[in-house]
Design a protein around this motif. Structure first.
Motif, PDB file in Angstrom:
ATOM      1  N   VAL A 249      -7.844  24.429  89.155  1.00  0.00           N
ATOM      2  CA  VAL A 249      -8.248  23.048  89.400  1.00  0.00           C
ATOM      3  C   VAL A 249      -9.290  22.775  88.081  1.00  0.00           C
ATOM      4  N   ASP A 250      -9.016  21.609  87.637  1.00  0.00           N
ATOM      5  CA  ASP A 250     -10.182  21.410  86.460  1.00  0.00           C
ATOM      6  C   ASP A 250     -10.051  19.946  86.142  1.00  0.00           C
ATOM      7  N   HIS A 251     -11.289  19.605  85.245  1.00  0.00           N
ATOM      8  CA  HIS A 251     -11.230  18.296  84.750  1.00  0.00           C
ATOM      9  C   HIS A 251      -9.990  17.963  83.717  1.00  0.00           C
ATOM     10  N   THR A 252      -9.572  16.896  83.514  1.00  0.00           N
ATOM     11  CA  THR A 252      -8.534  16.688  82.380  1.00  0.00           C
ATOM     12  C   THR A 252      -8.750  15.202  81.955  1.00  0.00           C
ATOM     13  N   ARG A 253      -8.067  15.045  80.917  1.00  0.00           N
ATOM     14  CA  ARG A 253      -8.234  13.730  80.329  1.00  0.00           C
ATOM     15  C   ARG A 253      -7.553  12.693  81.336  1.00  0.00           C
ATOM     16  N   SER A 254      -8.239  11.381  81.320  1.00  0.00           N
ATOM     17  CA  SER A 254      -7.550  10.526  82.246  1.00  0.00           C
ATOM     18  C   SER A 254      -6.574   9.560  81.285  1.00  0.00           C
TER      19      SER A 254
ATOM     20  N   THR B 155     -21.952  17.045  76.617  1.00  0.00           N
ATOM     21  CA  THR B 155     -21.764  18.289  77.383  1.00  0.00           C
ATOM     22  C   THR B 155     -21.118  19.242  76.396  1.00  0.00           C
ATOM     23  N   ILE B 156     -20.306  19.035  75.508  1.00  0.00           N
ATOM     24  CA  ILE B 156     -19.634  19.934  74.637  1.00  0.00           C
ATOM     25  C   ILE B 156     -20.804  20.669  73.840  1.00  0.00           C
ATOM     26  N   PRO B 157     -21.545  20.091  73.030  1.00  0.00           N
ATOM     27  CA  PRO B 157     -22.774  20.947  72.336  1.00  0.00           C
ATOM     28  C   PRO B 157     -23.585  21.553  73.140  1.00  0.00           C
ATOM     29  N   THR B 158     -24.116  21.183  74.350  1.00  0.00           N
ATOM     30  CA  THR B 158     -25.212  21.482  75.124  1.00  0.00           C
ATOM     31  C   THR B 158     -24.948  22.738  76.245  1.00  0.00           C
ATOM     32  N   GLN B 159     -23.381  22.375  76.646  1.00  0.00           N
ATOM     33  CA  GLN B 159     -22.872  23.125  77.937  1.00  0.00           C
ATOM     34  C   GLN B 159     -21.733  23.914  77.742  1.00  0.00           C
ATOM     35  N   GLY B 160     -20.930  23.358  76.450  1.00  0.00           N
ATOM     36  CA  GLY B 160     -19.545  24.005  76.246  1.00  0.00           C
ATOM     37  C   GLY B 160     -18.647  23.339  76.925  1.00  0.00           C
ATOM     38  N   GLU B 161     -18.696  22.374  77.770  1.00  0.00           N
ATOM     39  CA  GLU B 161     -17.724  21.693  78.649  1.00  0.00           C
ATOM     40  C   GLU B 161     -16.959  20.556  78.177  1.00  0.00           C
ATOM     41  N   HIS B 162     -15.724  20.614  78.121  1.00  0.00           N
ATOM     42  CA  HIS B 162     -14.733  19.657  77.802  1.00  0.00           C
ATOM     43  C   HIS B 162     -14.519  18.866  79.067  1.00  0.00           C
ATOM     44  N   LEU B 163     -14.340  17.479  78.806  1.00  0.00           N
ATOM     45  CA  LEU B 163     -13.702  16.607  80.080  1.00  0.00           C
ATOM     46  C   LEU B 163     -12.292  16.257  79.643  1.00  0.00           C
ATOM     47  N   THR B 164     -11.767  16.386  78.656  1.00  0.00           N
ATOM     48  CA  THR B 164     -10.259  15.636  78.398  1.00  0.00           C
ATOM     49  C   THR B 164      -9.254  16.665  77.824  1.00  0.00           C
ATOM     50  N   ARG B 165      -9.546  17.932  78.008  1.00  0.00           N
ATOM     51  CA  ARG B 165      -8.439  18.950  77.930  1.00  0.00           C
ATOM     52  C   ARG B 165      -7.405  18.759  78.732  1.00  0.00           C
TER      53      ARG B 165
ATOM     54  N   SER C 251      -8.022   8.655  89.237  1.00  0.00           N
ATOM     55  CA  SER C 251      -7.686   8.148  88.199  1.00  0.00           C
ATOM     56  C   SER C 251      -7.239   9.087  86.847  1.00  0.00           C
ATOM     57  N   GLY C 252      -6.677  10.149  87.329  1.00  0.00           N
ATOM     58  CA  GLY C 252      -6.150  11.305  86.525  1.00  0.00           C
ATOM     59  C   GLY C 252      -7.078  12.266  85.712  1.00  0.00           C
ATOM     60  N   ALA C 253      -8.214  12.150  86.229  1.00  0.00           N
ATOM     61  CA  ALA C 253      -9.519  12.947  85.670  1.00  0.00           C
ATOM     62  C   ALA C 253      -9.610  14.328  86.338  1.00  0.00           C
ATOM     63  N   VAL C 254      -9.047  14.633  87.294  1.00  0.00           N
ATOM     64  CA  VAL C 254      -9.021  15.950  87.849  1.00  0.00           C
ATOM     65  C   VAL C 254      -7.645  16.306  88.254  1.00  0.00           C
ATOM     66  N   GLU C 255      -7.341  17.742  87.677  1.00  0.00           N
ATOM     67  CA  GLU C 255      -6.034  18.111  87.799  1.00  0.00           C
ATOM     68  C   GLU C 255      -5.838  19.374  88.741  1.00  0.00           C
ATOM     69  N   ARG C 256      -4.800  19.580  89.439  1.00  0.00           N
ATOM     70  CA  ARG C 256      -4.592  20.610  90.108  1.00  0.00           C
ATOM     71  C   ARG C 256      -3.262  21.486  89.944  1.00  0.00           C
ATOM     72  N   ILE C 257      -3.201  22.587  89.714  1.00  0.00           N
ATOM     73  CA  ILE C 257      -1.815  23.103  89.196  1.00  0.00           C
ATOM     74  C   ILE C 257      -1.627  24.452  89.912  1.00  0.00           C
ATOM     75  N   ARG C 258      -0.475  24.873  90.462  1.00  0.00           N
ATOM     76  CA  ARG C 258      -0.179  26.019  90.961  1.00  0.00           C
ATOM     77  C   ARG C 258       1.243  26.544  90.143  1.00  0.00           C
ATOM     78  N   ALA C 259       1.018  27.597  89.440  1.00  0.00           N
ATOM     79  CA  ALA C 259       2.029  28.095  88.572  1.00  0.00           C
ATOM     80  C   ALA C 259       2.668  29.501  88.931  1.00  0.00           C
ATOM     81  N   THR C 260       3.729  29.874  88.821  1.00  0.00           N
ATOM     82  CA  THR C 260       4.049  31.107  89.005  1.00  0.00           C
ATOM     83  C   THR C 260       4.677  31.938  87.812  1.00  0.00           C
ATOM     84  N   ARG C 261       4.367  33.071  87.713  1.00  0.00           N
ATOM     85  CA  ARG C 261       4.874  34.068  86.552  1.00  0.00           C
ATOM     86  C   ARG C 261       6.430  34.476  87.154  1.00  0.00           C
TER      87      ARG C 261
END
Length: 212
Positions: free
Chosen positions: A147-152, A168-178, A199-209
């Motif tokens: 689960v993470d931030h994602t680009r809306s 946030t990127i230069p001070t914390q290394g945190e990206h919101l639009t990946r 609004s599409g800004a939070v993404e949840r993924i379950r993936a299998t190998r």
């Protein structure tokens, strides 16, 4: 963890977490009660067996894991881990918490039944490398849960995210639009659950190998 093999970006991120560790819980609590509400519960509910939480941080997910799992947590920051160990003692969850780099997980192939990463790919310098490592250490047929931030997709929300990133990127290394789904699929994982919220800004993924 400051040897020559650690990248400059990772060392910078480690310094950022050192500065933030003491105040992290207070800063993130409001977001987790509003925009990110239910996110840690969602990933923890999908954890079974021997579980690795990548970037366990201060252990904010620990209270939500189901009983009966064996949890190993790894994090770049010893300062964050110190707080996580206190939380592990309080909750009885967290069999092993250790320092390590998400981009070079110190575990053998197929070591875990579930790999979890909650709200951390946004700040890992090379998320595609970390995802490849998660895919490597999970048992074939089992799950990587994210689960993470994602680009809306909403322009007005994206503009707000972009503006916040200028800080946030230069001070914390945190990206919101990946965007992580494509990276997940690129490392050979198969997405079996996917949803975007707020609004599409939070993404949840379950993936299998895949098996074999």
């Amino acid at each position: 963890m400051t040897d020559q093999s650690t990248s400059k970006e990772t060392r910078r991120q480690q310094r950022a977490w050192r500065r933030q560790a003491a105040s992290y819980d207070r800063k993130v609590e409001r977001a987790e009660r509003t925009m990110l509400d239910g996110s840690r519960e969602w990933v923890a509910a999908r954890a079974t067996g021997r579980v690795l939480e990548v970037a366990v941080g201060t252990g904010r997910s620990l209270p939500y894991y189901p009983s009966g799992i064996e949890l190993v947590g790894i994090d770049l920051s010893p300062e964050m881990l110190a707080i996580a160990r206190t939380r592990a003692a309080e909750t009885g969850v967290g069999d092993e918490l250790r320092q390590g780099d998400a981009e070079a997980l110190p575990f053998a192939d197929a070591s875990f039944d579930t790999v979890v990463c909650a709200l951390a790919l946004c700040s890992i310098p090379r998320p595609e490398v970390a995802l490849a490592e998660m895919a490597r250490v999970v048992v074939p047929g089992d799950s990587v849960v994210l689960v993470d931030h994602t680009r809306s997709d909403r322009a007005v929300v994206f503009v707000g995210q972009w503006l916040i990133e200028r800080f946030t990127i230069p001070t914390q290394g945190e990206h919101l639009t990946r965007r992580h789904r494509g990276e997940v699929e690129a490392v050979g994982l198969e997405v079996v659950e996917h949803e975007r919220l707020r609004s599409g800004a939070v993404e949840r993924i379950r993936a299998t190998r895949p098996l074999g």
